[in-house]
Design a protein around this motif. Structure first.
Motif, PDB file in Angstrom:
ATOM      1  N   GLU A 182     -15.378  15.575 -36.516  1.00 41.79           N
ATOM      2  CA  GLU A 182     -15.527  16.648 -35.530  1.00 41.79           C
ATOM      3  C   GLU A 182     -14.799  16.328 -34.228  1.00 41.79           C
ATOM      4  O   GLU A 182     -14.164  17.204 -33.637  1.00 41.79           O
ATOM      5  CB  GLU A 182     -17.000  16.940 -35.271  1.00 41.79           C
ATOM      6  N   GLU A 201      -7.345  20.569 -32.152  1.00 41.79           N
ATOM      7  CA  GLU A 201      -7.332  21.990 -31.804  1.00 41.79           C
ATOM      8  C   GLU A 201      -6.926  22.201 -30.348  1.00 41.79           C
ATOM      9  O   GLU A 201      -6.146  23.101 -30.039  1.00 41.79           O
ATOM     10  CB  GLU A 201      -8.685  22.627 -32.094  1.00 41.79           C
ATOM     11  N   ARG A 202      -7.437  21.378 -29.442  1.00 43.60           N
ATOM     12  CA  ARG A 202      -7.072  21.507 -28.022  1.00 43.60           C
ATOM     13  C   ARG A 202      -5.597  21.155 -27.823  1.00 43.60           C
ATOM     14  O   ARG A 202      -4.885  21.853 -27.100  1.00 43.60           O
ATOM     15  CB  ARG A 202      -7.972  20.610 -27.165  1.00 43.60           C
ATOM     16  N   ARG A 246     -11.091  16.783 -34.897  1.00 45.94           N
ATOM     17  CA  ARG A 246     -10.757  18.203 -35.001  1.00 45.94           C
ATOM     18  C   ARG A 246     -10.702  18.857 -33.626  1.00 45.94           C
ATOM     19  O   ARG A 246      -9.783  19.625 -33.338  1.00 45.94           O
ATOM     20  CB  ARG A 246     -11.775  18.928 -35.884  1.00 45.94           C
ATOM     21  N   GLU A 247     -11.646  18.538 -32.763  1.00 47.43           N
ATOM     22  CA  GLU A 247     -11.668  19.116 -31.416  1.00 47.43           C
ATOM     23  C   GLU A 247     -10.418  18.721 -30.626  1.00 47.43           C
ATOM     24  O   GLU A 247      -9.817  19.550 -29.946  1.00 47.43           O
ATOM     25  CB  GLU A 247     -12.926  18.680 -30.663  1.00 47.43           C
TER      26      GLU A 247
END
Length: 99
Positions: free
Chosen positions: A32, A39-40, A35-36
């Motif tokens: 997680e 994505e940012r 992924r964060e």
């Protein structure tokens, strides 16, 4: 029975063991977080190399992190957050509200 059903059953059985639950949770957290960050970074139009330079890291370290391959320290998360124009916020939430 399909392969998916067999896998779901095997996973459910494995997660009845406390050691497996701990390992699964650690993996979930790494995934997680990675992924964060990815994505940012992508939303900002940055490459892994650009993020690495902004955070004072090497590009392979960013790739490993985004893939969930490493458990980061808080100082590393702070460096990544700053490089992404974010402020790191760490907190706790009740298990019944966790996803």
């Amino acid at each position: 029975m399909s392969e998916r059903e067999e896998w779901s059953e095997m996973r459910a059985e494995a997660l009845t063991h406390p050691e497996a639950q701990e390992a699964y949770e650690a993996t979930r957290i790494r995934f997680e977080l990675g992924r964060e960050v990815r994505e940012r970074r992508e939303a900002l139009g940055m490459t892994q190399a650009q993020l690495a330079q902004a955070a004072g890291l090497q590009q392979p370290a960013i790739a490993r992190f985004e893939a969930g391959g490493t458990m980061p320290t808080l100082p590393l998360l702070e460096r990544l957050a700053a490089a992404l124009g974010l402020r790191l916020q760490v907190g706790f939430e009740p298990l019944d509200r966790a996803s």
